[in-house]
Design a protein around this motif. Sequence first.
Motif, short mmCIF file in Angstrom:
data_model
loop_
_atom_site.label_atom_id
_atom_site.label_comp_id
_atom_site.label_asym_id
_atom_site.label_seq_id
_atom_site.Cartn_x
_atom_site.Cartn_y
_atom_site.Cartn_z
N ALA A 1 1.08 -6.53 3.27
CA ALA A 1 2.50 -6.88 3.20
C ALA A 1 3.38 -5.69 3.54
O ALA A 1 4.43 -5.84 4.17
N SER A 2 2.98 -4.50 3.10
CA SER A 2 3.73 -3.29 3.43
C SER A 2 2.83 -2.08 3.28
O SER A 2 1.85 -2.11 2.53
N VAL A 3 3.17 -1.01 4.01
CA VAL A 3 2.48 0.27 3.88
C VAL A 3 3.54 1.36 3.82
O VAL A 3 4.38 1.47 4.72
N THR A 4 3.49 2.16 2.76
CA THR A 4 4.34 3.33 2.63
C THR A 4 3.45 4.55 2.78
O THR A 4 2.59 4.81 1.93
N ALA A 5 3.61 5.25 3.89
CA ALA A 5 2.77 6.41 4.20
C ALA A 5 3.57 7.69 4.00
O ALA A 5 4.72 7.77 4.43
N VAL B 1 0.83 -1.20 0.00
CA VAL B 1 0.00 0.00 0.00
C VAL B 1 0.87 1.25 0.00
O VAL B 1 1.86 1.33 0.73
N VAL B 2 0.46 2.23 -0.79
CA VAL B 2 1.01 3.58 -0.71
C VAL B 2 -0.15 4.50 -0.36
O VAL B 2 -1.20 4.46 -1.01
N CYS B 3 0.01 5.33 0.66
CA CYS B 3 -1.11 6.17 1.10
C CYS B 3 -0.59 7.48 1.67
O CYS B 3 0.57 7.60 2.04
N ILE B 4 -1.49 8.44 1.75
CA ILE B 4 -1.21 9.69 2.45
C ILE B 4 -1.51 9.47 3.93
O ILE B 4 -2.56 8.93 4.29
N ALA B 5 -0.60 9.89 4.78
CA ALA B 5 -0.66 9.52 6.20
C ALA B 5 -1.70 10.29 6.97
O ALA B 5 -2.43 9.72 7.79
N SER B 6 -1.76 11.60 6.80
CA SER B 6 -2.62 12.48 7.60
C SER B 6 -2.43 12.17 9.08
O SER B 6 -1.30 11.95 9.52
N GLY B 7 -3.51 12.11 9.86
CA GLY B 7 -3.37 11.90 11.30
C GLY B 7 -3.06 10.49 11.73
O GLY B 7 -2.91 10.23 12.92
N GLY B 8 -2.99 9.56 10.79
CA GLY B 8 -2.55 8.21 11.10
C GLY B 8 -3.64 7.21 11.42
O GLY B 8 -3.38 6.01 11.48
#
Length: 406
Positions: free
Chosen positions: A79-83, A60-67
């Motif tokens: 499997a993975s998250v890139t924030a 996943v690739v996502c915008i983090a914002s407040g989490g």
Amino acid sequence: MTAPTKEMIADAVFENRPPSRETILDRLFASMFSGLVYPQIWEDPVCDMRALDLDGTDDVVCIASGGCNVMSYLTRGPASVTAVDLSPWHVQLNRLKLAAVQHVPDHRTFYDLFGHADRSENTDVLDRYILPHLDAEAQAFWNGRAPLGRRKGLFARGFYRFGALGSFIGVIHGICRLARVNLREVLAARTLAEQAAFFDARIAPLIDSAPVRLVVRRRAALFGLGIPPAQYDKLAADAGGDVLPVLKARARKLFCDFPIAENYFVWQAVNRAYKADGTGPVPPYLEAQHFAAVRAAAHRVVVHNRSVTDVLADADARSKSIFILLDAQDWMTDAQLNALWDQITRTARPGARVLFRTGGRDDILPGRVASAVLDRWAYDATASAEAFATDRSAIYGGVHLYRLKG
């Protein structure tokens, strides 16, 4: 805010255009990102995860914002998250939550920090269990000064009352008090009919009042919701240029379309906190049933203080399966959109999905992203409509899902 961060936000929001009436508003909006904007992210992760069918195979690739959403995705064990996020505050908040879930002794301690977020002992918990696991920069950040004390002390004073969003909701509460409207009364509603009756009797007349009309028709009025001038214009376009009917319709959806017992966005809107006894609705990552799964997957998350386009440019081809962009594209020029989608398409592997929101109703990509790129993607109208209908946050005009063809 460091010089590189200022440059990133400038590029994202106003592209360093020379000063004008329009760019002055853009610059005021961009300046908010030197501080905390969203103590709680205002997009619904449940409808997103359902639409995306997110599972343990996804990168996943996502915008983090407040989490809240980054952490909630971990309930599916990806499997993975890139924030990524341009706000240093958001980046540090995400890293704090990830360290906390890995190092606190139990779910109760974790919930005290981010569910109640107002316990006096929370600062001691941070010092004992969490800050020692962060790098020196992060420790200095949380030990640094904020209004009324150190930043880590916000978790002992009601964290969700702070930041641009918390302050904006506080202003709304002040307006309501002047009008003798107690928003918290809606929390006692037992049925959707009772919720609708409260809205029609108390909230709708307030929205229609002359003072509120005067305020919300100014483009800077919604900065506290994270809505820049360009997105404000998209909201207003849905009602022929007048933003008030749009805001009224979306407030109605928030208050009337979902049971109070299931919608933590309503609790935040009227209480600036979750239910005090800990029995109310919360984001998935705060639910006790998900604590073990979130803890087990937390080490798979990497958080970057960069733009999503730049992070994708450094990623391998065909290495990502899910892209979650929130409403960030509403800010973008055509050149920025094309640069982003070039990288999304390059890094997307077979079966990839992209989900995003728009302030207005319509999908903003056709006619703006080059057809040679966009034609490689199929718009899933059914999943988009379902995600929009079930989005409890209610403030957006559309939720959109694309799938890579082939």
